[in-house]
Structure formats: C-alpha cells, structure tokens
Design an enzyme around this catalytic site. Structure first.
Site, PDB file in Angstrom:
ATOM      1  CG  ASP A 289      -2.259   0.696   0.947  1.00  9.76           C
ATOM      2  OD1 ASP A 289      -2.200   1.845   0.485  1.00  9.76           O
ATOM      3  OD2 ASP A 289      -3.334   0.134   1.199  1.00  9.76           O
ATOM      4  CG  HIS A 323      -1.351   1.224  -3.387  1.00 10.22           C
ATOM      5  ND1 HIS A 323      -2.556   0.934  -2.776  1.00 10.22           N
ATOM      6  CD2 HIS A 323      -0.965   0.072  -3.975  1.00 10.22           C
ATOM      7  CE1 HIS A 323      -2.870  -0.335  -2.995  1.00 10.22           C
ATOM      8  NE2 HIS A 323      -1.919  -0.882  -3.712  1.00 10.22           N
TER       9      HIS A 323
END
Length: 513
Positions: A289, A323
């Site tokens: 993430d 991300h």
C-alpha cells in the site's frame, strides 16, 4: 566526503553524507573505524555501524573527513536467552522476552541474539534499548485469537476524560493488539540488523479484510509515546500497517527497511498519526500500500483533539514499490503542517507525491506550506497527485463525495493550501505528469512546480491518476489542474506526452515561465 552523525545508541550509530544525490551516493565509498576499513563498499547516503560497545569513543572516517563519536552508556545488558528464550523457530518465546523487558533497569538494554523467536504481542517500557542482533527474528504468532482485543476509548476513573487506546484508519475502534506496542513510554530505542516479522503470509490476517468487524494489528503501534527511535531493523509482513506512531512526539526512523508483498492489503510502511517531530531518514520501502502516509485522524478525532501532524521530515529514502510513495491523508482531519520531503528516490510506485482528502474531513483538516524537493522518480505512473474527491470510507461513493457541484463551505470542508514541488527528474511516467483536482467551493490554494523534467514511457499504460468517481482513465497526459487558485510553473520540461502539456479548468492565476 562530508558527513554528520544522525544518531547514537549504546551499541549503534547512524551517519548521513552531505550531498544532493537522492538516496544513493554519487560513488561507492569505504568507512573506516579507528583507522581500520570495514571492508564494505557503501552505496547509500545513510550508513550505520552496529555492534559497538557502550560508552566508547570511536573515530569514524569517510574519505578525508573524520568524526569522533561516543556511544551512550548503559546500566545493564540482559540477554533474552538467560530468561528462557530459545530462538529455535518453534514454541513460544513471548514470556521470556517480555520478562526480560520488564526486568531491565532504566537505561539498560535487552539483547536478542541470532535466532527465530515465535512471539505473541509484546509491550515496551520506558528508558529501554531493545537490540535485535543480525539474524534475530521476532516472528509473529499466526493465531488471530492470540492477539488480545484493545478498546478504542476508555473513560478515566471519574467517567470524564476519554483516553484513546486503539485506532483503526482514523477512528477510535476496537483492534487486535499489535505485535509490538508502546503505551505512554519514553526514551526507547529498537536497534540492530534484526527483523520484526508479522508473519502474515502464514496467517489469515490478509483474508476478508473488508468485512472484518475488528481492526487488524499493526506490526508496531506507539500510543502517546515520546522519544522513540528505530535504527537499522527490518519490519516486514505486517497484518496491516507496519509502523503506526499515534499522538506521539520525537519519533525517528533511521537506516532501516519495511517490506511486504506488492499485493498485500493495507500494508502501509510508516503512518504517523497526529504526531509531532517525526524523522524518516535513510528508510527503504517495498510494500503493498502506501510507503509513508502522514495522517491526523477522521473528523471525530480532528474536531475533538485538533492535533495536527507537525514537523515531519522525510529525507534520503527509497520507495521501490507502493501505491503512493509519500502520501498525506486521507485521514487528515486534524491538519498537517511543516512537512519537508527531500532527496528521495521513488521507483515503480503508482503515484509519487500524493495528497488525498474529501468533503467531510472537517474545518481543521488543513494542509499548508508543504515542500517536496530534489526527488528522482522512475517508472512512477503519476508523479504528482492532489485529490479532494478521494472515494474512501463507507460513504465514499455517495454524491456528497463525488459531486462537482458547488457546495456550502461549512464545518466539514477541508482545505489544501500552498504546495511547492521543486528540482525533480521524473522518467517513464505513464498516466499523467501531475493531476490536481480541488473542490469547487474550496479550491487548492497554490501549486508551484519549479525545475522539474517529466518524460513518458513510450508504451505507457492507461489508468486513473486520482482515486475518485466519474473520471476518465488517462495515458501520457501532461499537467492537469482543476479547482486551483494559483498555478506557478517555472522551467517545467515535458517530453513524450499526448496532447497539451498543460490543461487548466477552473484555475485562477497562472504563470508559466
């Protein structure tokens, strides 16, 4: 080579070269300790010396430059093996390690030798150094029920003041206890080349993540702590976020790494929340993430405590997969100020410098006076993204979030102020060079981009730079601005984009030099 000392513990020291090269040194170099070469060619701007002796003076040389340091003294050293820890990769070493921590006198060190130590949640205490020697692994238990429940809030004895105990994505929620926790502790160091491994791939933590009624544990959670330093260690495979300082002050991360598989859910690297004075220097990230996500809670926390994230410094870090490389929000209801991100290297992240918020974050959700400088990006899909329509939370796809109509400015409206992006080289971009989308009722204040070069990958993929509803996918778009009061561009060069280098929608003052 000029260099300076960032940190010393009783058994370790961390140093940083003085140059302008992002993360990597211009040339490999040798480090000499008391005139003797370490025989290791160092290639990064931040380097460390481990296995030093307490209270000892050392002469450290790089090239012709020399520094003299003295390690800290300590009161005692407790070996977890003397408390019954086996480090054999089986059994349960929790009690032995926890007892060593509890028994250690103030100013002492608990050392964990090489070996694999299966553990349930551990709790830190003040005035302690926890040393994870090279080859030492604290390996998380795989049984979910072995992680006790922590309530989100508890009242004091009189039923008045509420104390925050646990948090999940910006709200006080019941959560499973983290693998390593600190509650109201101070003067703590976790040092060494050992590993804290959440062991999530061998567990059920990454299953059914969107339907769980109870928040997953973090790898390390610090609640209202002061002066805590992480130096040299590797944190990996957390059930959710890896390092989560919460309402804490004086937190530092030096020359360490955070790792998780690219497809692992919510495995952010380091997420300081409503913290003051946080330093991240020489940290390498490869996670599932966001690498760094700076936060200050959702609207309940922001309105109640009004505690912004302040004085955060990110320098000489490497974000390899994530991300977003450096992210602000989306839980930013307490606000954020005094942030500097410099001399970092991002590669293979979806977004580089990413700011995300939405209607409903609140009037104290103010991010202002932020500087990103001297950044190198390679194969980053969208280097610069600011999104005020981020579709998060249970109501994230409702009209109040996605609507482009003019709404009243009220106590739920966030604000993004002045942002400067300077001295960047961004190669092999794909979706867009920059994507800035402000609210019609509260546009982004100002965006300054200076001395930045963007080049696009010839076979670029198509994707959405901002996670918001009802926007078209993009491929090789230049700089897109929608809902910004002031845009200032100076020496911005772009190669290989499709269409115009600059798109302006609902933008006030524009300068392009």
């Amino acid at each position: 080579m000029k260099f300076h000392c960032l940190y010393t513990s009783s058994v370790s020291a961390c140093f940083e070269l003085e140059n302008t090269s992002p993360y990597y040194a211009p040339d490999a170099y040798d480090v000499r300790v008391n005139g003797v070469s370490t025989a290791v060619q160092v290639r990064t701007n931040v380097f460390s010396l481990l296995d030093l002796k307490p209270g000892t003076e050392y002469s450290i040389s790089v090239g012709e430059d020399t520094l003299v340091i003295t390690t800290r003294t300590e009161t005692a050293c407790l070996n977890v093996r003397d408390f019954g820890a086996q480090g054999a990769g089986s059994g349960d070493d929790t009690a032995a390690i926890q007892n060593a921590i509890y028994a250690c006198p103030p100013g002492g060190r608990v050392t964990v030798p090489a070996g694999t130590y299966p553990v349930r949640p551990l709790v830190l205490k003040s005035h302690l150094t926890l040393e994870l020697q090279s080859g030492a692994v604290l390996l998380g238990d795989v049984v979910e029920e072995h992680y006790p429940l922590l309530p989100g809030e508890v009242p004091d004895a009189a039923g008045g003041e509420v104390h925050q105990i646990s948090s999940w994505e910006g709200n006080p929620c019941t959560c499973r206890q983290s693998l390593v926790s600190g509650f109201y502790v101070e003067d703590v160091a976790i040092v060494g080349r050992g590993t804290i491994d959440g062991n999530a791939p061998s567990s059920t933590w990454w299953e059914n993540v969107k339907t769980r009624p109870i928040g997953r544990p973090r790898l390390v959670f610090l609640n209202n702590c002061r002066n805590v330093t992480f130096h040299g260690i590797l944190g990996k495979n957390s059930a959710s976020w890896h390092f989560h300082p919460f309402f804490s002050k004086g937190i530092a991360f030096y020359d360490m790494a955070v790792e998780a598989p690219r497809i692992s859910p919510n495995t952010d690297g380091i997420n300081p929340e409503s913290c003051d004075d946080v330093k991240l220097i020489g940290v390498r990230f490869s996670v599932g993430d966001d690498a760094i996500a700076i936060k200050s809670g959702k609207i309940y926390m922001g309105m109640k405590y009004r505690t912004p994230a302040t004085r955060h410094l990110v320098r000489n870090c490497l974000m390899e997969y994530a991300h977003g490389a450096v992210v602000l929000g989306s839980e930013m209801s307490g606000g954020l100020r005094e942030l500097s991100v410099s001399q970092c290297f991002f590669r293979h992240t979806e977004r580089g410098l990413r700011i995300k918020t939405r209607r409903g974050r609140g009037k104290y959700a103010v991010i202002d006076d932020v500087l990103f400088s001297n950044i190198r990006m390679e194969n980053v899909m969208a280097p610069l993204v600011m999104n005020m329509f981020y579709f998060c939370d249970p109501d994230g796809h409702e009209e109040i979030v996605w609507s482009k109509a003019l709404h009243p400015v009220d106590d739920t409206t966030p604000y993004l102020g002045a942002f400067t992006f300077r001295d960047m080289e961004c190669t092999d971009c794909e979706w867009a060079a920059g994507y800035f989308y402000g609210l019609p009722e509260r546009p982004i204040g100002s965006v300054t981009i200076e001395n930045v070069h963007f080049t696009f990958k010839p076979d670029a993929e198509t994707g959405r730079p901002a996670m918001m509803d009802y926007v078209e996918p993009e491929c090789k778009r230049g700089l897109y601005f929608n809902g910004v009061e002031k845009v200032h561009l100076k020496n911005v060069v772009m190669d290989g984009q499709d269409g115009e280098r600059l798109t302006l929608r609902s933008v006030g003052e524009v300068t392009d030099e």
